[in-house]
Design an enzyme around this catalytic site. Structure first.
Site, PDB file in Angstrom:
ATOM      1  N   ASP A  67      77.236  28.106 145.340  1.00  0.00           N
ATOM      2  CA  ASP A  67      78.049  28.567 144.215  1.00  0.00           C
ATOM      3  C   ASP A  67      77.005  29.238 143.012  1.00  0.00           C
ATOM      4  O   ASP A  67      76.068  28.947 142.824  1.00  0.00           O
ATOM      5  CB  ASP A  67      79.035  27.407 143.790  1.00  0.00           C
ATOM      6  CG  ASP A  67      78.146  26.047 143.844  1.00  0.00           C
ATOM      7  OD1 ASP A  67      76.899  25.975 143.432  1.00  0.00           O
ATOM      8  OD2 ASP A  67      78.835  24.965 143.669  1.00  0.00           O
ATOM      9  N   ASN A 136      84.459  13.502 141.287  1.00  0.00           N
ATOM     10  CA  ASN A 136      85.880  13.974 141.786  1.00  0.00           C
ATOM     11  C   ASN A 136      86.077  14.316 143.168  1.00  0.00           C
ATOM     12  O   ASN A 136      87.094  14.712 143.848  1.00  0.00           O
ATOM     13  CB  ASN A 136      86.591  14.856 140.760  1.00  0.00           C
ATOM     14  CG  ASN A 136      86.127  16.257 140.851  1.00  0.00           C
ATOM     15  OD1 ASN A 136      85.072  16.670 141.640  1.00  0.00           O
ATOM     16  ND2 ASN A 136      86.635  17.062 140.047  1.00  0.00           N
ATOM     17  N   HIS A 138      84.661  16.820 144.394  1.00  0.00           N
ATOM     18  CA  HIS A 138      84.506  18.121 144.982  1.00  0.00           C
ATOM     19  C   HIS A 138      83.187  18.673 145.636  1.00  0.00           C
ATOM     20  O   HIS A 138      82.085  17.813 145.598  1.00  0.00           O
ATOM     21  CB  HIS A 138      84.502  19.230 143.593  1.00  0.00           C
ATOM     22  CG  HIS A 138      83.288  19.257 142.666  1.00  0.00           C
ATOM     23  ND1 HIS A 138      83.330  18.687 141.511  1.00  0.00           N
ATOM     24  CD2 HIS A 138      81.793  19.504 143.156  1.00  0.00           C
ATOM     25  CE1 HIS A 138      82.044  18.969 140.912  1.00  0.00           C
ATOM     26  NE2 HIS A 138      81.383  19.184 141.775  1.00  0.00           N
ATOM     27  N   GLU A 143      87.371  22.326 143.903  1.00  0.00           N
ATOM     28  CA  GLU A 143      87.784  21.384 143.071  1.00  0.00           C
ATOM     29  C   GLU A 143      88.817  20.581 143.600  1.00  0.00           C
ATOM     30  O   GLU A 143      89.916  21.288 144.370  1.00  0.00           O
ATOM     31  CB  GLU A 143      88.135  21.835 141.583  1.00  0.00           C
ATOM     32  CG  GLU A 143      86.929  22.249 141.088  1.00  0.00           C
ATOM     33  CD  GLU A 143      86.189  21.057 140.050  1.00  0.00           C
ATOM     34  OE1 GLU A 143      86.236  20.018 140.687  1.00  0.00           O
ATOM     35  OE2 GLU A 143      85.872  21.484 138.916  1.00  0.00           O
TER      36      GLU A 143
HETATM   37  C1  GLP Z   1      78.052  20.595 140.649  1.00  0.00           C
HETATM   38  C2  GLP Z   1      77.896  21.569 142.030  1.00  0.00           C
HETATM   39  C3  GLP Z   1      78.023  20.705 143.038  1.00  0.00           C
HETATM   40  C4  GLP Z   1      77.128  19.661 142.901  1.00  0.00           C
HETATM   41  C5  GLP Z   1      77.832  18.636 141.952  1.00  0.00           C
HETATM   42  C6  GLP Z   1      77.200  17.391 141.661  1.00  0.00           C
HETATM   43  O1  GLP Z   1      79.235  20.836 140.482  1.00  0.00           O
HETATM   44  N1  GLP Z   1      78.442  22.817 141.946  1.00  0.00           N
HETATM   45  O2  GLP Z   1      77.473  21.666 144.280  1.00  0.00           O
HETATM   46  O3  GLP Z   1      77.303  18.771 144.472  1.00  0.00           O
HETATM   47  O4  GLP Z   1      77.563  19.446 140.633  1.00  0.00           O
HETATM   48  O5  GLP Z   1      76.058  17.672 141.107  1.00  0.00           O
HETATM   49  P1  GLP Z   1      75.118  16.391 140.661  1.00  0.00           P
HETATM   50  O6  GLP Z   1      74.004  16.154 141.823  1.00  0.00           O
HETATM   51  O7  GLP Z   1      74.128  16.701 139.610  1.00  0.00           O
HETATM   52  O8  GLP Z   1      75.887  15.252 140.254  1.00  0.00           O
END
Ligand code: GLP
Length: 239
Positions: A67, A136, A138, A143
């Site tokens: 993404d 959440n 995702h 989402e």
């Molecule tokens: C973002 C990314 C996700 C990732 C999530 C969790 O939203 N788009 O791919 O898994 O963050 O991030 P973190 O690893 O910092 O908790």
């Protein structure tokens, strides 16, 4: 789904890195599906170490990221392209022309989504897909919603995700409102999926992913439909 309980974040990172190394050992031109966020940083560090020790080469590999924020490009320190370059690509021998991240600056963002899907198809999908998970549940930026989307698409980020991701931005309001993400089909097309979760705050999301009903309000629960998923977490899933 296989669940590996790592003793700590470092063990989680080593474990994930070794899975990627194994993939490259059996296929040096593998397509690596990569993720951003704080969770995979340790994995990238371990992979850089392994590369410096001569244990692995990325010279023939390709990568495709999940993404990107709409409106952010390589020059923005908060873009995912910049994150990947700084945290990983610039420290290994991968040809940066073989690394793909959605172009958040493409003025025609719908066209960018189609381009990315075509690219993904041309690459044949990921041989191994690294995933983090949002609190959440995702995955990528898919989402929780009444409906999920199969193809690469533009998504409006939830307030909770913007808040969670605001760490490096001036405020939650400064986090872009929209992102481009690989859809559920792209993620599920990967031959192997490795989901990483670190810290108790992710326990509920991971429990939904592993044991919950398959529910569009917990996108990670769709991983139950894939037959080669490994979850690595540094906490005990059972209460
Ligand atoms: C973002 C990314 C996700 C990732 C999530 C969790 O939203 N788009 O791919 O898994 O963050 O991030 P973190 O690893 O910092 O908790």
């Amino acid at each position: 789904m296989e669940v590996i309980r790592a003793a700590d974040y470092d063990e989680l990172s080593v474990c994930a890195a070794e899975m990627i190394i194994q993939t490259l050992k059996s296929k040096n031109d593998a397509v690596l599906g990569l993720a951003t966020g704080s969770t995979p940083i340790g994995t990238y560090k371990r992979l850089i170490e392994a590369y410096r020790q001569g244990r692995v080469s990325f010279a023939a590999a390709k990568s495709i990221n999940l993404d990107e924020y709409v409106g952010l490009g390589e020059n923005d320190p908060n873009s995912y392209r910049r994150f990947m370059n700084d945290m990983f690509f610039n420290n290994i021998d991968i040809d940066v022309r073989n690394t793909y991240v959605p172009d958040g600056l493409n003025k025609n963002i719908q066209q960018e989504c189609m381009r990315y899907d075509m690219l993904y198809k041309r690459l044949g999908g990921a041989d191994i897909q690294l995933l983090g998970i949002g609190v959440n549940a995702h995955i990528g930026f898919n989402e929780p919603a009444d409906k999920l989307v199969a193809a690469t698409h533009v998504v409006k980020l939830s307030q909770s995700t913007r808040m969670a991701n605001s760490r490096n931005f001036a405020s939650a309001q400064a986090v872009p409102e929209y992102a481009v993400t690989l859809g559920m089909a792209g993620i599920l097309k990967a031959k192997k999926i490795v989901l990483l979760a670190s810290g108790e705050a992710k326990r509920e999301a991971v429990a939904k992913a592993v044991y919950g009903d398959i529910d569009t309000h917990a996108p990670a629960s769709f991983l139950q439909l894939h037959d080669n998923v490994t979850v690595i977490c540094d906490f005990c899933l059972a209460k």
